[in-house]
Scaffold this motif. Structure first.
Motif, PDB file in Angstrom:
ATOM      1  N   ASN A 186       0.862  -1.177   0.000  1.00  0.00           N
ATOM      2  CA  ASN A 186       0.000   0.000   0.000  1.00  0.00           C
ATOM      3  C   ASN A 186       0.902   1.231   0.000  1.00  0.00           C
ATOM      4  O   ASN A 186       1.990   1.223   0.584  1.00  0.00           O
ATOM      5  CB  ASN A 186      -0.947   0.001   1.196  1.00  0.00           C
ATOM      6  CG  ASN A 186      -0.230   0.156   2.527  1.00  0.00           C
ATOM      7  OD1 ASN A 186       0.110   1.268   2.922  1.00  0.00           O
ATOM      8  ND2 ASN A 186      -0.005  -0.964   3.223  1.00  0.00           N
ATOM      9  N   SER A 200      -7.721   1.241   5.822  1.00  0.00           N
ATOM     10  CA  SER A 200      -8.221   1.972   4.658  1.00  0.00           C
ATOM     11  C   SER A 200      -7.665   3.384   4.578  1.00  0.00           C
ATOM     12  O   SER A 200      -7.391   3.885   3.493  1.00  0.00           O
ATOM     13  CB  SER A 200      -9.756   2.017   4.676  1.00  0.00           C
ATOM     14  OG  SER A 200     -10.207   2.675   5.848  1.00  0.00           O
ATOM     15  N   ASP A 231     -13.040  -6.619  -5.176  1.00  0.00           N
ATOM     16  CA  ASP A 231     -13.377  -6.089  -3.846  1.00  0.00           C
ATOM     17  C   ASP A 231     -14.083  -7.145  -2.997  1.00  0.00           C
ATOM     18  O   ASP A 231     -14.404  -8.246  -3.487  1.00  0.00           O
ATOM     19  CB  ASP A 231     -14.222  -4.808  -3.979  1.00  0.00           C
ATOM     20  CG  ASP A 231     -15.583  -5.075  -4.611  1.00  0.00           C
ATOM     21  OD1 ASP A 231     -16.059  -6.222  -4.571  1.00  0.00           O
ATOM     22  OD2 ASP A 231     -16.174  -4.115  -5.163  1.00  0.00           O
ATOM     23  N   VAL A 237     -12.781  -4.082  -9.520  1.00  0.00           N
ATOM     24  CA  VAL A 237     -12.673  -2.624  -9.496  1.00  0.00           C
ATOM     25  C   VAL A 237     -12.356  -2.165 -10.915  1.00  0.00           C
ATOM     26  O   VAL A 237     -11.369  -2.612 -11.521  1.00  0.00           O
ATOM     27  CB  VAL A 237     -11.593  -2.174  -8.505  1.00  0.00           C
ATOM     28  CG1 VAL A 237     -11.428  -0.647  -8.543  1.00  0.00           C
ATOM     29  CG2 VAL A 237     -11.939  -2.644  -7.091  1.00  0.00           C
ATOM     30  N   LYS A 277      -6.874   3.955  -6.721  1.00  0.00           N
ATOM     31  CA  LYS A 277      -8.310   3.689  -6.690  1.00  0.00           C
ATOM     32  C   LYS A 277      -9.125   4.976  -6.764  1.00  0.00           C
ATOM     33  O   LYS A 277     -10.233   5.005  -7.291  1.00  0.00           O
ATOM     34  CB  LYS A 277      -8.668   2.909  -5.424  1.00  0.00           C
ATOM     35  CG  LYS A 277     -10.124   2.429  -5.342  1.00  0.00           C
ATOM     36  CD  LYS A 277     -10.304   1.513  -4.136  1.00  0.00           C
ATOM     37  CE  LYS A 277     -11.742   1.025  -4.037  1.00  0.00           C
ATOM     38  NZ  LYS A 277     -12.685   2.082  -3.702  1.00  0.00           N
ATOM     39  N   GLU A 280     -11.238   5.719  -0.854  1.00  0.00           N
ATOM     40  CA  GLU A 280     -10.803   4.800   0.193  1.00  0.00           C
ATOM     41  C   GLU A 280     -11.244   3.369  -0.121  1.00  0.00           C
ATOM     42  O   GLU A 280     -12.278   3.137  -0.756  1.00  0.00           O
ATOM     43  CB  GLU A 280     -11.382   5.227   1.547  1.00  0.00           C
ATOM     44  CG  GLU A 280     -10.742   6.489   2.107  1.00  0.00           C
ATOM     45  CD  GLU A 280     -11.197   6.733   3.532  1.00  0.00           C
ATOM     46  OE1 GLU A 280     -12.028   5.939   4.053  1.00  0.00           O
ATOM     47  OE2 GLU A 280     -10.703   7.705   4.126  1.00  0.00           O
ATOM     48  N   PHE A 281     -10.450   2.429   0.362  1.00  0.00           N
ATOM     49  CA  PHE A 281     -10.786   1.009   0.205  1.00  0.00           C
ATOM     50  C   PHE A 281     -11.796   0.608   1.271  1.00  0.00           C
ATOM     51  O   PHE A 281     -11.649   0.962   2.453  1.00  0.00           O
ATOM     52  CB  PHE A 281      -9.528   0.147   0.345  1.00  0.00           C
ATOM     53  CG  PHE A 281      -8.602   0.215  -0.829  1.00  0.00           C
ATOM     54  CD1 PHE A 281      -8.652  -0.731  -1.834  1.00  0.00           C
ATOM     55  CD2 PHE A 281      -7.662   1.247  -0.938  1.00  0.00           C
ATOM     56  CE1 PHE A 281      -7.791  -0.683  -2.911  1.00  0.00           C
ATOM     57  CE2 PHE A 281      -6.800   1.312  -2.012  1.00  0.00           C
ATOM     58  CZ  PHE A 281      -6.858   0.346  -3.007  1.00  0.00           C
ATOM     59  N   ASP A 282     -12.811  -0.112   0.891  1.00  0.00           N
ATOM     60  CA  ASP A 282     -13.749  -0.655   1.871  1.00  0.00           C
ATOM     61  C   ASP A 282     -13.052  -1.730   2.687  1.00  0.00           C
ATOM     62  O   ASP A 282     -12.107  -2.382   2.228  1.00  0.00           O
ATOM     63  CB  ASP A 282     -14.968  -1.262   1.170  1.00  0.00           C
ATOM     64  CG  ASP A 282     -15.781  -0.210   0.429  1.00  0.00           C
ATOM     65  OD1 ASP A 282     -15.785   0.952   0.876  1.00  0.00           O
ATOM     66  OD2 ASP A 282     -16.407  -0.570  -0.609  1.00  0.00           O
ATOM     67  N   TYR A 286      -9.627  -8.465  -0.123  1.00  0.00           N
ATOM     68  CA  TYR A 286      -9.521  -8.205  -1.552  1.00  0.00           C
ATOM     69  C   TYR A 286      -8.690  -9.315  -2.199  1.00  0.00           C
ATOM     70  O   TYR A 286      -7.830  -9.936  -1.558  1.00  0.00           O
ATOM     71  CB  TYR A 286      -8.837  -6.859  -1.806  1.00  0.00           C
ATOM     72  CG  TYR A 286      -9.701  -5.650  -1.529  1.00  0.00           C
ATOM     73  CD1 TYR A 286     -10.279  -4.924  -2.563  1.00  0.00           C
ATOM     74  CD2 TYR A 286      -9.927  -5.226  -0.217  1.00  0.00           C
ATOM     75  CE1 TYR A 286     -11.069  -3.812  -2.305  1.00  0.00           C
ATOM     76  CE2 TYR A 286     -10.717  -4.121   0.055  1.00  0.00           C
ATOM     77  CZ  TYR A 286     -11.290  -3.419  -1.002  1.00  0.00           C
ATOM     78  OH  TYR A 286     -12.064  -2.326  -0.743  1.00  0.00           O
ATOM     79  N   VAL A 304      -8.070  -5.286   4.101  1.00  0.00           N
ATOM     80  CA  VAL A 304      -8.157  -3.880   4.519  1.00  0.00           C
ATOM     81  C   VAL A 304      -9.004  -3.831   5.779  1.00  0.00           C
ATOM     82  O   VAL A 304     -10.134  -4.310   5.791  1.00  0.00           O
ATOM     83  CB  VAL A 304      -8.771  -3.000   3.409  1.00  0.00           C
ATOM     84  CG1 VAL A 304      -8.915  -1.558   3.907  1.00  0.00           C
ATOM     85  CG2 VAL A 304      -7.924  -3.054   2.134  1.00  0.00           C
TER      86      VAL A 304
END
Length: 305
Positions: A186, A200, A231, A237, A277, A280-282, A286, A304
């Motif tokens: 990340n 996230s 996701d 995505v 993305k 924000e990532f849920d 993933y 995440v």
């Protein structure tokens, strides 16, 4: 009449008697001849009628036997044209004989001779049928041998084709690329990278790295390497503005998150995908699925929190 005249000519009564007796003898003789002639004609007619029945029966029998020979020779592949013509001729002769009412010795003698010839012909055709059966048996045996050889050849060809297809399939499978050492990083707002799971709020982008495994079977060729970022809800995505797109597999359309085109040269090439993305990532798990052209070559997961 004088005594002299009576002595020379006899009496008139005696002369009349002699003439009457002579006439009776003549009439009786003629009648007997007519009678004997009639008896002879009746006997001849009776003989003719009996012979006609016998010959008609023989002709019918010969015609029936000839029909059987014609049918059998035809099945065996022999020539039957002349036999069919002969059968028609026998039928015509039988019909002519049946129409003949008055004794005709010439017709009887002619047909009697022909019947003998027809019977000899039937025997000759029996020999021909026996010879044709021998020939046909040999042909059937040869045909069976040829079919057996053909089936064996077809079986060999089929096995060779199946082996070739299996070999091609094995080579095709062996030639597929494989991703190894797949890692997830990340990237935060300051550009700092951190491997593994993350929160996230800690990431704006993710980075996927891997290298293409050594594969001596795979030829040097161009490939489309794609990743699918899936996701927690199971959706890929997808954002065309950020390089996403679609491809077709077995008639079904699929989407990819990012793509690169490379020339595979079997040098354990290292590859890296950086995906922003834009939000924000849920939270959740993933998946990263890596594809070469249309088939999967690797995958990994990250969480995440």
């Amino acid at each position: 009449m004088s005594e002299v005249a009576k002595k020379k000519g006899g009496s008139p009564d005696k002369i009349r008697i002699v003439l009457i007796v002579a006439l009776i003898i003549i009439v009786a003789g003629a009648g007997f001849k007519i009678y004997t002639d009639n008896e002879s004609n009746n006997a001849l007619q009776a003989e003719f009628d009996a012979t006609k029945i016998t010959l008609t029966t023989k002709l019918d029998s010969i015609s029936g036997q000839l029909s059987n020979r014609i049918s059998e020779i035809a099945k065996l592949g022999g020539n039957i044209d002349s036999l069919v013509t002969l059968k028609d001729s026998i039928t015509a002769q039988r019909d002519q004989l049946q129409r003949t009412r008055v004794a005709n010795k010439a017709i009887i003698q002619r047909l009697d001779r022909k019947v003998g010839g027809y019977e000899e012909l039937l025997l000759a055709k029996d020999d021909e049928i026996a010879a044709l059966k021998v020939i046909n048996t040999k042909l059937v045996e040869e045909n069976i041998d040829l079919k057996t050889e053909k089936n064996e050849l077809n079986s060999t060809i089929r096995k060779a084709t199946e082996t070739q297809q299996e070999l091609k399939q094995q080579i095709s499978l062996a030639a597929k690329l494989k991703a190894e050492n797949v890692k997830i990083f990340n990237i935060n707002a300051r550009g700092k990278e951190r491997e593994g799971d993350f929160r996230s709020r800690q990431a704006e982008k993710i980075k996927v790295t891997f290298n293409l495994a050594d594969n001596p079977v795979a030829p040097v060729a161009g490939h489309k390497i794609m990743i699918q970022l899936v996701d927690p809800a199971g959706n890929v995505v997808f954002d065309i503005a950020r390089g996403s797109g679609s491809f077709t597999v077995d008639g079904r359309e699929q989407t990819f998150t990012a793509r690169q085109e490379i020339l595979f040269d079997n040098s354990k090439q290292e590859m890296a995908f950086v995906y922003d993305k834009g939000s924000e990532f849920d939270e959740g798990e993933y998946k990263i699925v890596i594809l070469s052209d249309t088939y999967e070559i690797g995958r990994t997961t990250f969480i995440v929190r």
